[in-house]
Write a protein that holds these residues in place. Structure first.
Motif, PDB file in Angstrom:
ATOM      1  N   HIS A   6       0.819  -1.218   0.000  1.00  0.00           N
ATOM      2  CA  HIS A   6       0.000   0.000   0.000  1.00  0.00           C
ATOM      3  C   HIS A   6       0.854   1.270   0.000  1.00  0.00           C
ATOM      4  O   HIS A   6       1.410   1.665   1.019  1.00  0.00           O
ATOM      5  CB  HIS A   6      -0.905   0.001   1.247  1.00  0.00           C
ATOM      6  N   HIS A   8       1.261   5.337  -2.194  1.00  0.00           N
ATOM      7  CA  HIS A   8       0.633   6.297  -3.117  1.00  0.00           C
ATOM      8  C   HIS A   8       1.720   7.070  -3.860  1.00  0.00           C
ATOM      9  O   HIS A   8       1.961   8.239  -3.563  1.00  0.00           O
ATOM     10  CB  HIS A   8      -0.264   7.268  -2.338  1.00  0.00           C
ATOM     11  N   GLU A  92      -8.213   2.397  -2.544  1.00  0.00           N
ATOM     12  CA  GLU A  92      -8.699   2.072  -1.244  1.00  0.00           C
ATOM     13  C   GLU A  92     -10.104   2.606  -1.048  1.00  0.00           C
ATOM     14  O   GLU A  92     -10.391   3.742  -1.444  1.00  0.00           O
ATOM     15  CB  GLU A  92      -7.752   2.596  -0.152  1.00  0.00           C
ATOM     16  N   HIS A 156      -6.436  -1.972   5.613  1.00  0.00           N
ATOM     17  CA  HIS A 156      -5.242  -1.138   5.485  1.00  0.00           C
ATOM     18  C   HIS A 156      -5.071  -0.271   6.721  1.00  0.00           C
ATOM     19  O   HIS A 156      -6.052   0.253   7.251  1.00  0.00           O
ATOM     20  CB  HIS A 156      -5.429  -0.314   4.198  1.00  0.00           C
ATOM     21  N   ASP A 206       1.764   3.181   3.285  1.00  0.00           N
ATOM     22  CA  ASP A 206       0.873   4.324   3.061  1.00  0.00           C
ATOM     23  C   ASP A 206       1.684   5.558   2.657  1.00  0.00           C
ATOM     24  O   ASP A 206       1.256   6.683   2.871  1.00  0.00           O
ATOM     25  CB  ASP A 206      -0.002   4.635   4.282  1.00  0.00           C
TER      26      ASP A 206
HETATM   27 NI    NI Z   1      -3.616   4.919   1.805  1.00  0.00          NI
END
Ligand code: NI
Length: 257
Positions: A6, A8, A92, A156, A206
């Motif tokens: 996970h 970004h 997500e 998550h 994240d």
């Molecule tokens: Ni996230």
């Protein structure tokens, strides 16, 4: 190799050095990354990243913050991007009552969440859940869907306690563990990590958010995952290498890679 479930990398926080950073992942021990789309704008950017880098896969979906922007056209676009062979999950998606307090917003988020869970079921793909201060409603919706037949999923940045973890683990779902587990005050998460079987944990950052100690507060990257693996290893009394190999195995099994 570390499997990052996970991050970004389409985020503007990486605009100045994205290419250099992603090119250094392999030498930093990161074998695979799922870039998780969060916003409507991020859909095309996530698709471009999985086209460009062999080790980047995509999760396609819209975060609850963007629920008001999710039209039928956006849902169609999600469906069409999910036909890409490197699109491995819907996410997500979920509920965020921390930033959104109005009942009306909650109802809208629930509808958008359900619409995307429907897509995960249609496409036979796992889901990736964001849930903040929405424990009860998230559990109710996930339970209902799993009982009706789903293809697995990840909670998550799991932020709830042991009892809530037990509910998700009993459904055969995975908990995404990131930088928070390295924080001194993360007693609740450490208890969850101790309790959860290693066979149901996956690593995540994240990024650009939630950098682990000793980089707390700085921009995060997947290359900080060894700190997360070390923290989990300490809690479970095993080696970081075992955490890395088992969580990679878990992620590959769930995502069909
Ligand atoms: Ni996230």
């Amino acid at each position: 190799m570390i499997f990052e479930t996970h991050a970004h990398y389409d985020d503007e926080a990486f605009d100045s050095d994205r290419e250099a950073l992603l090119s250094s992942m392999e030498s930093g021990g990161i074998g695979a990354i799922v870039n998780v789309c969060a916003s409507v704008d991020g859909l095309d950017r996530t698709a471009a990243l999985m086209e460009k880098y062999p080790f980047i896969y995509g999760a396609i979906g819209i975060h609850p913050d963007d629920a008001p922007l999710v039209t039928d056209a956006v849902l169609d676009k999600i469906r069409s991007l999910l036909t890409h062979e490197k699109a491995v999950a819907v996410g997500e998606i979920g509920l965020d009552y921390y930033w959104h307090k109005e009942e009306e917003e909650h109802l809208l988020q629930q509808n958008v969440f359900r619409a995307q869970m429907d897509i995960a079921r249609e496409e036979k793909l796992p889901f990736m859940i964001h849930s903040r201060e929405a424990a009860r409603d998230t559990l109710a919706i996930v339970k209902e869907y799993v009982q009706g037949g789903m293809y697995g999923g990840i909670l998550h940045c799991f932020s709830y306690g042991r009892e809530m973890a037990e509910e998700y683990l009993n459904m055969g779902l995975y908990l995404g563990i990131g930088g928070v587990v390295t924080f001194k005050n993360a007693r609740k998460l450490k208890e969850v990590v101790e309790y959860a079987p290693l066979s149901q944990l996956v690593l995540e950052t994240d990024s650009p958010y939630l950098a682990p100690e000793p980089y707390r507060g700085k921009r995060n990257s997947s290359q900080n995952l060894p700190y997360v693996a070390e923290a989990i290893a300490r809690i479970k009394g095993i080696t970081p290498e075992e955490v890395i190999s088992r969580t990679e195995e878990n992620a590959r099994k769930l995502l069909g890679l």
